[in-house]
Write an enzyme that holds these catalytic residues in place. Sequence first.
Site, mmCIF file in Angstrom:
data_model
loop_
_atom_site.group_PDB
_atom_site.id
_atom_site.type_symbol
_atom_site.label_atom_id
_atom_site.label_comp_id
_atom_site.label_asym_id
_atom_site.label_seq_id
_atom_site.Cartn_x
_atom_site.Cartn_y
_atom_site.Cartn_z
ATOM 1 N N GLU A 101 24.046 49.074 31.606
ATOM 2 C CA GLU A 101 24.158 47.744 32.200
ATOM 3 C C GLU A 101 22.829 47.016 32.317
ATOM 4 O OE1 GLU A 101 26.387 47.619 35.811
ATOM 5 O OE2 GLU A 101 28.228 48.314 34.843
ATOM 6 N N ALA A 103 26.932 49.808 38.245
ATOM 7 C CA ALA A 103 27.900 50.857 38.577
ATOM 8 C C ALA A 103 28.891 51.018 37.433
ATOM 9 C CB ALA A 103 28.643 50.520 39.875
ATOM 10 N N GLU A 141 32.232 47.015 25.283
ATOM 11 C CA GLU A 141 32.722 45.864 24.518
ATOM 12 C C GLU A 141 33.436 44.840 25.391
ATOM 13 O OE1 GLU A 141 35.115 47.264 21.329
ATOM 14 O OE2 GLU A 141 33.427 48.108 20.193
ATOM 15 N N ARG A 160 53.570 57.989 51.966
ATOM 16 C CA ARG A 160 52.242 57.438 51.746
ATOM 17 C C ARG A 160 52.097 57.102 50.263
ATOM 18 N NH1 ARG A 160 52.505 56.598 56.407
ATOM 19 N NH2 ARG A 160 51.398 57.697 58.087
ATOM 20 N N GLU A 166 25.203 54.713 33.366
ATOM 21 C CA GLU A 166 25.573 53.343 33.727
ATOM 22 C C GLU A 166 24.345 52.456 33.936
ATOM 23 O OE1 GLU A 166 28.518 52.068 33.577
ATOM 24 O OE2 GLU A 166 29.430 54.000 33.067
#
Length: 207
Positions: free
Chosen positions: A99, A78, A141, A39, A95
């Site tokens: 944002e 997010a 940035e 896997r 976050e």
Amino acid sequence: MNRHELEEVFLSSQEVFHGKLINVEHWQVRLPNGQTALREVVKHRGAAAIVPVDDQGNVTLVCQHRVAVGRFTWEIPAGKLDYAGEDMLAAAKRELEEETGLHAQNWQLLVDMDTTPGFCNEHIGIYLATGLSQHHMHTDEDEFLNVDRVPLSEAVRRVMAGEIHDSKTIAGLMMAWNLLGRQSDMPLDSLASIQRGSTAFASQAKE
């Protein structure tokens, strides 16, 4: 058939790639029939996402270019955790501010989602944020995005019309819509009949 008859048992692992955002490991597992198999597993430290809904029923979305899929995407705010084990709520608050510049008084976990359990262990904690107030945004940035506010009902319409492709955004918007009691002028039942196709929103995302 019970779960034990389906379970794969981890035997060993070997790291084959160590990156900035992800690590890749080869796992040997024992299958339910006793044989072994390989896997390939992507290890990710996790992320947090936010559905910010204001008092007027508008949700804040961000548009950015995702080079991996070669298109612009509309998403809920997010970002990845700073380190494995970081508190997801703390990451979500960080976050959201970075944002969008938004702070929220009220936070509620909608889901801790396994994004791609077939090969990756990434979890995203998706939160509903309400009681919003505007402050200053300060993106990373290397992060370039546009911010827009639309009625939650319009965002859900865009999901049902196939105009939003990001999985965490689809899950977050639909769960927020259901949790908030479908408080909008567009009944959810009517959204199922929307035909997928190009719209002004879809065109804007391609610019």
